[in-house]
Design a protein around this motif. Structure first.
Motif, PDB file in Angstrom:
ATOM      1  N   SER A   1      33.755  38.315  42.920  1.00 18.82           N
ATOM      2  CA  SER A   1      34.488  37.226  43.924  1.00 18.82           C
ATOM      3  C   SER A   1      35.279  36.190  43.202  1.00 18.82           C
ATOM      4  O   SER A   1      36.289  35.961  43.839  1.00 18.82           O
ATOM      5  CB  SER A   1      33.200  36.622  44.733  1.00 18.82           C
ATOM      6  OG  SER A   1      32.528  37.384  45.367  1.00 18.82           O
ATOM      7  N   TYR A   2      34.728  35.762  42.136  1.00 20.48           N
ATOM      8  CA  TYR A   2      35.882  34.803  41.341  1.00 20.48           C
ATOM      9  C   TYR A   2      37.027  35.704  40.865  1.00 20.48           C
ATOM     10  O   TYR A   2      38.077  34.986  41.301  1.00 20.48           O
ATOM     11  CB  TYR A   2      34.896  34.566  39.999  1.00 20.48           C
ATOM     12  CG  TYR A   2      35.624  33.832  39.080  1.00 20.48           C
ATOM     13  CD1 TYR A   2      36.106  32.319  39.380  1.00 20.48           C
ATOM     14  CD2 TYR A   2      36.525  34.279  37.845  1.00 20.48           C
ATOM     15  CE1 TYR A   2      36.884  31.641  38.468  1.00 20.48           C
ATOM     16  CE2 TYR A   2      37.255  33.597  36.914  1.00 20.48           C
ATOM     17  CZ  TYR A   2      37.413  32.303  37.257  1.00 20.48           C
ATOM     18  OH  TYR A   2      38.230  31.532  36.580  1.00 20.48           O
ATOM     19  N   LEU A   3      37.064  37.035  40.565  1.00 17.51           N
ATOM     20  CA  LEU A   3      38.242  37.627  40.408  1.00 17.51           C
ATOM     21  C   LEU A   3      39.072  37.649  41.753  1.00 17.51           C
ATOM     22  O   LEU A   3      40.283  37.305  41.514  1.00 17.51           O
ATOM     23  CB  LEU A   3      38.158  38.953  39.705  1.00 17.51           C
ATOM     24  CG  LEU A   3      37.500  39.087  38.301  1.00 17.51           C
ATOM     25  CD1 LEU A   3      37.188  40.424  37.852  1.00 17.51           C
ATOM     26  CD2 LEU A   3      38.433  38.415  37.211  1.00 17.51           C
ATOM     27  N   ILE A   4      38.435  38.056  42.717  1.00 19.08           N
ATOM     28  CA  ILE A   4      39.280  37.886  43.784  1.00 19.08           C
ATOM     29  C   ILE A   4      39.992  37.094  44.410  1.00 19.08           C
ATOM     30  O   ILE A   4      40.878  36.531  44.723  1.00 19.08           O
ATOM     31  CB  ILE A   4      38.423  38.543  45.035  1.00 19.08           C
ATOM     32  CG1 ILE A   4      37.971  40.084  44.829  1.00 19.08           C
ATOM     33  CG2 ILE A   4      39.190  38.622  46.643  1.00 19.08           C
ATOM     34  CD1 ILE A   4      36.753  40.483  45.881  1.00 19.08           C
ATOM     35  N   GLU A   5      39.019  35.695  44.074  1.00 20.59           N
ATOM     36  CA  GLU A   5      39.459  34.356  44.678  1.00 20.59           C
ATOM     37  C   GLU A   5      40.821  34.053  43.679  1.00 20.59           C
ATOM     38  O   GLU A   5      41.794  33.432  43.833  1.00 20.59           O
ATOM     39  CB  GLU A   5      38.541  33.290  44.328  1.00 20.59           C
ATOM     40  CG  GLU A   5      38.835  31.883  44.639  1.00 20.59           C
ATOM     41  CD  GLU A   5      37.886  31.088  44.741  1.00 20.59           C
ATOM     42  OE1 GLU A   5      37.948  29.925  44.905  1.00 20.59           O
ATOM     43  OE2 GLU A   5      36.564  31.334  44.428  1.00 20.59           O
ATOM     44  N   GLU A   6      40.652  34.339  42.311  1.00 20.05           N
ATOM     45  CA  GLU A   6      41.800  33.952  41.281  1.00 20.05           C
ATOM     46  C   GLU A   6      42.952  35.002  41.627  1.00 20.05           C
ATOM     47  O   GLU A   6      44.083  34.331  41.485  1.00 20.05           O
ATOM     48  CB  GLU A   6      41.441  34.302  39.941  1.00 20.05           C
ATOM     49  CG  GLU A   6      40.147  33.115  39.250  1.00 20.05           C
ATOM     50  CD  GLU A   6      40.919  32.017  39.232  1.00 20.05           C
ATOM     51  OE1 GLU A   6      41.912  31.794  38.843  1.00 20.05           O
ATOM     52  OE2 GLU A   6      40.140  30.728  39.614  1.00 20.05           O
ATOM     53  N   GLY A   7      42.868  35.881  41.882  1.00 20.51           N
ATOM     54  CA  GLY A   7      43.801  36.815  42.339  1.00 20.51           C
ATOM     55  C   GLY A   7      44.677  36.692  43.713  1.00 20.51           C
ATOM     56  O   GLY A   7      46.005  36.721  43.606  1.00 20.51           O
ATOM     57  N   LEU A   8      43.956  35.968  44.710  1.00 18.59           N
ATOM     58  CA  LEU A   8      44.561  35.568  45.833  1.00 18.59           C
ATOM     59  C   LEU A   8      45.378  34.358  45.597  1.00 18.59           C
ATOM     60  O   LEU A   8      46.357  33.884  45.845  1.00 18.59           O
ATOM     61  CB  LEU A   8      43.367  35.269  46.749  1.00 18.59           C
ATOM     62  CG  LEU A   8      42.920  36.484  47.501  1.00 18.59           C
ATOM     63  CD1 LEU A   8      41.792  36.139  48.323  1.00 18.59           C
ATOM     64  CD2 LEU A   8      44.019  37.444  48.029  1.00 18.59           C
ATOM     65  N   LYS A   9      44.791  33.440  44.705  1.00 13.90           N
ATOM     66  CA  LYS A   9      45.395  32.088  44.222  1.00 13.90           C
ATOM     67  C   LYS A   9      46.715  32.346  43.633  1.00 13.90           C
ATOM     68  O   LYS A   9      47.715  31.658  43.970  1.00 13.90           O
ATOM     69  CB  LYS A   9      44.445  31.361  43.420  1.00 13.90           C
ATOM     70  CG  LYS A   9      43.574  30.188  44.094  1.00 13.90           C
ATOM     71  CD  LYS A   9      42.917  29.243  42.969  1.00 13.90           C
ATOM     72  CE  LYS A   9      41.682  28.942  43.706  1.00 13.90           C
ATOM     73  NZ  LYS A   9      40.730  28.146  42.708  1.00 13.90           N
TER      74      LYS A   9
ATOM     75  N   GLU B   1      48.181  35.213  43.686  1.00 14.98           N
ATOM     76  CA  GLU B   1      49.075  36.366  44.124  1.00 14.98           C
ATOM     77  C   GLU B   1      49.235  37.300  43.175  1.00 14.98           C
ATOM     78  O   GLU B   1      50.256  37.998  42.834  1.00 14.98           O
ATOM     79  CB  GLU B   1      50.179  35.814  44.664  1.00 14.98           C
ATOM     80  CG  GLU B   1      50.359  34.956  45.732  1.00 14.98           C
ATOM     81  CD  GLU B   1      51.774  34.397  46.331  1.00 14.98           C
ATOM     82  OE1 GLU B   1      52.578  34.804  45.679  1.00 14.98           O
ATOM     83  OE2 GLU B   1      51.609  33.593  47.150  1.00 14.98           O
ATOM     84  N   LYS B   2      48.074  37.898  42.529  1.00 16.76           N
ATOM     85  CA  LYS B   2      48.029  38.985  41.741  1.00 16.76           C
ATOM     86  C   LYS B   2      47.159  40.044  42.293  1.00 16.76           C
ATOM     87  O   LYS B   2      45.863  40.140  42.057  1.00 16.76           O
ATOM     88  CB  LYS B   2      47.627  38.526  40.087  1.00 16.76           C
ATOM     89  CG  LYS B   2      48.437  37.588  39.351  1.00 16.76           C
ATOM     90  CD  LYS B   2      47.950  37.319  38.027  1.00 16.76           C
ATOM     91  CE  LYS B   2      48.901  36.422  37.441  1.00 16.76           C
ATOM     92  NZ  LYS B   2      48.603  35.855  36.072  1.00 16.76           N
ATOM     93  N   PRO B   3      47.570  41.228  42.837  1.00 18.86           N
ATOM     94  CA  PRO B   3      47.140  42.157  43.492  1.00 18.86           C
ATOM     95  C   PRO B   3      46.089  42.858  42.764  1.00 18.86           C
ATOM     96  O   PRO B   3      45.056  43.494  42.992  1.00 18.86           O
ATOM     97  CB  PRO B   3      48.050  43.013  44.260  1.00 18.86           C
ATOM     98  CG  PRO B   3      49.326  42.311  43.826  1.00 18.86           C
ATOM     99  CD  PRO B   3      49.226  41.019  43.219  1.00 18.86           C
ATOM    100  N   ASN B   4      46.424  42.958  41.660  1.00 14.03           N
ATOM    101  CA  ASN B   4      45.805  43.964  40.475  1.00 14.03           C
ATOM    102  C   ASN B   4      44.459  43.377  39.925  1.00 14.03           C
ATOM    103  O   ASN B   4      43.323  43.960  39.831  1.00 14.03           O
ATOM    104  CB  ASN B   4      46.565  44.064  39.047  1.00 14.03           C
ATOM    105  CG  ASN B   4      46.906  42.936  38.426  1.00 14.03           C
ATOM    106  OD1 ASN B   4      47.244  41.706  39.340  1.00 14.03           O
ATOM    107  ND2 ASN B   4      47.064  42.984  37.173  1.00 14.03           N
ATOM    108  N   ILE B   5      44.460  41.799  40.149  1.00 13.93           N
ATOM    109  CA  ILE B   5      43.024  41.272  39.617  1.00 13.93           C
ATOM    110  C   ILE B   5      42.308  41.353  40.876  1.00 13.93           C
ATOM    111  O   ILE B   5      41.106  41.519  40.864  1.00 13.93           O
ATOM    112  CB  ILE B   5      43.468  39.796  39.497  1.00 13.93           C
ATOM    113  CG1 ILE B   5      44.206  39.642  38.032  1.00 13.93           C
ATOM    114  CG2 ILE B   5      42.079  39.221  39.223  1.00 13.93           C
ATOM    115  CD1 ILE B   5      44.595  38.253  37.336  1.00 13.93           C
TER     116      ILE B   5
END
Length: 569
Positions: free
Chosen positions: A353-361, A363-367
């Motif tokens: 969930s942390y990686l998803i949140e960081e990726g959304l912040k 805008e890094k779809p790979n994360i």
């Protein structure tokens, strides 16, 4: 390790291990040993370590402390001592004795290894069921000897009765039945002490039907109070002339002519009473003087029977406490193990969930994709854990429906290909093309095969050229369907091999729940089959899942012709 085991009270079944430092006992939560008993003081007693054992010291409690029914202020404990605090009864068990005589020092040898010739040495054999003392004294036998022989047979019958049941109600029923065979009583009742209230509660009654009230039996409170207060059996043959009983009291008014009442006293106290009487309904007239049916030897034997029955009831209560202790221990182990695995899964979900949140912040779809992969994998883990828990906890009959073994196993192999690739394991599927359609629970069998294949793949982690081969076999001569999962992993040690199907036994560390193989074995046994395992350290393992090959209805279903090979590397 020395311990205290609660055999009576609200904490029945609890075991407290003792330490070298002083331990306080009481109902307050600040005590080392907390008892749920309102008659125990907040700080009731203390256990202290001595050079060779322990002692219990009363801490000025309101209701006192008792050891073996004796009031104490300070007492050195011996193994088997009974400690009474309020309504709670505990047994003290000393730890192991390093100086105890070992089996090799007892000067007893077992010799002879040749097959035993039963006919050459055994003169006579008998089982305990056939060993009741029966002999005929003949017409010249003295009355005293006849009574002694009869008493011996009654006591032996009582001993057999109390040794053949762990059900207290059945035991009480059998005891009364024996008494009625032996003595001409009209009514009888066994009453047991309620552990919560200390009141006598009827457990079983018997009425011979000599004009007595078949709907209700009324026990004299006068006799019960006397027996419980004085802890001795009583025989009264004329209540109106017995100075111990008030002529206006219940025993006279209830129409009782003779009565015997004895305490059921065991090792740890009185657990109840046995009561029998002869009865004439109030208002009925007795013609002449009725002969007494009860004698002093009846009273003596009733006291002995009461003691024997009490010992059996205490043993049953102790056994129930032991079962409760094992159940509590199993529940505790289950909660601890499941909490551990769920915590690990939740940590994985949080990380994803942390990686998803960081990726959304950022805008890094790979994360985001990486985080979702972690979350998805842990969702699958918790789903598998819940399904294993449900399967293992429920007693169920399999849903027997026509199904294709090859199709079910092939589906599992397909599901596990990706996992095999991640661990660099080659996964091979070799179905038997002659496998017919059979009757079995396809969903349950899917779960059983999934758990075994998952274990096999995990066993091959870090093994070079790792291979897991899954094959199906139709054994027509023995009417068996067999699924074999073979790996070239690390193998299983002999010590672990004996317990791999035990609940919560896992060699995967934090990655295993210890439920998988137990669940698979349970499913196979529900199908009247089983799992066999062969393993060699450093070579690998083979799991054989076998169950009866019941043909699908109607017979003659076309066999699966699937024969392809799947590989993941």
């Amino acid at each position: 390790m020395a311990s205290l085991f609660v055999i009576r009270g609200k904490d029945q079944g609890k075991r407290f291990d003792l330490a070298d430092h002083p331990l306080t006992i009481g109902r307050d939560s600040s005590n080392d040993l907390k008892l749920d008993d309102t008659e125990v003081s907040r700080r009731h007693a203390q256990l202290r370590r001595l050079d060779e054992g322990y002692e219990v010291v009363d801490l000025g409690s309101s209701n006192g402390s008792f050891v073996n029914s004796n009031s104490i202020e300070q007492h050195e404990l011996r193994s088997g001592d009974r400690i009474q605090l309020g309504r709670t009864l505990l047994i003290f068990t000393a730890g192991g004795n390093d100086d105890a005589t070992s089996a090799s020092d007892l000067a007893v040898d077992i010799v002879g290894g040749e097959p035993f010739d039963a006919g050459s040495r055994i003169v006579q054999s008998i089982s305990h069921l056939d060993s009741a003392p029966t002999f005929d004294g003949g017409p010249s036998e003295s009355p005293w000897l006849a009574r002694a022989r009869s008493n011996l047979q009654v006591m032996y019958g009582t001993a057999l009765a109390v040794s053949h049941t762990l059900d207290i109600d059945q035991l009480a029923e059998r005891i009364l039945e024996l008494i009625f065979e032996w003595v001409e009583s009209d009514r009888g009742c066994i009453m047991l002490v309620d552990q919560e209230t200390d009141e006598l509660t009827p457990a079983v009654r018997r009425d011979r039907g000599r004009g007595g009230d078949s709907e209700n039996i009324v026990i004299s409170r006068t006799i019960l109070d006397y027996v419980m207060a004085n802890n001795e059996g009583v025989l009264t043959s004329n209540a109106r002339e017995d100075a111990r009983f008030d002529a206006a009291g219940s025993i006279v008014n209830l129409g009782v002519r003779e009565a015997i009442c004895v305490p059921m006293r065991g090792r740890y106290g009185v657990v109840g009473v046995i009561y029998i009487d002869t009865f004439t309904p109030p208002g009925n007239t007795i013609q002449g003087k009725a002969a007494n049916r009860f004698r002093e030897d009846h009273l003596k034997l009733m006291v002995a029977i009461g003691h024997q029955a009490a010992l059996a009831i205490e043993d049953t209560s102790y056994y129930s406490a032991m079962v409760q202790a094992e159940r509590l221990a199993a529940i505790g182990q289950t909660i601890a193990m499941l909490s551990h695995h769920i915590k690990n899964i939740l940590q994985g979900i949080r990380g994803g969930s942390y990686l998803i949140e960081e990726g959304l912040k950022n805008e890094k779809p790979n994360i985001v994709a990486k985080g979702w992969g972690i979350v998805d994998k842990n969702q699958e883990k918790i789903s598998n854990l819940v399904m294993d828990m449900l399967t293992f906890s429920k007693e169920r009959d399999p849903i027997m429906e026509p199904a294709d073994v090859n199709a079910v196993v092939g589906d599992v192999v397909e599901l596990m290909v990706q996992r095999a690739k991640e661990l660099s394991v080659e996964l091979i599927w070799q179905p038997d093309g002659k496998m017919p359609q059979l009757q079995f629970d396809s969903d349950a069998m899917h779960r059983a095969v999934l758990n075994v294949i998952t274990n096999a793949i995990d066993a091959c982690e870090d093994v070079e050229h790792a291979v897991v081969t899954v094959s199906s076999h139709y054994d027509a001569p023995h009417a068996l369907a067999r699924i074999v999962v073979a790996d070239n992993g690390t193998g299983i040690e002999d010590e672990d091999l004996r317990k791999i199907f035990s609940v919560f036994e896992s060699r995967k560390g934090s990655r295993g729940t210890g439920l998988g193989l137990s669940v698979s074995q349970k499913i196979l046994r529900e199908h009247d089959g089983d799992i066999r395992v062969e393993s060699e350290l450093g070579v690998g393992s083979q799991f054989h899942m076998e169950f009866p090959a019941a043909p699908a209805e109607p017979e003659g279903g076309a066999p699966s012709e699937s024969g392809e090979t799947m590989a993941g590397s």
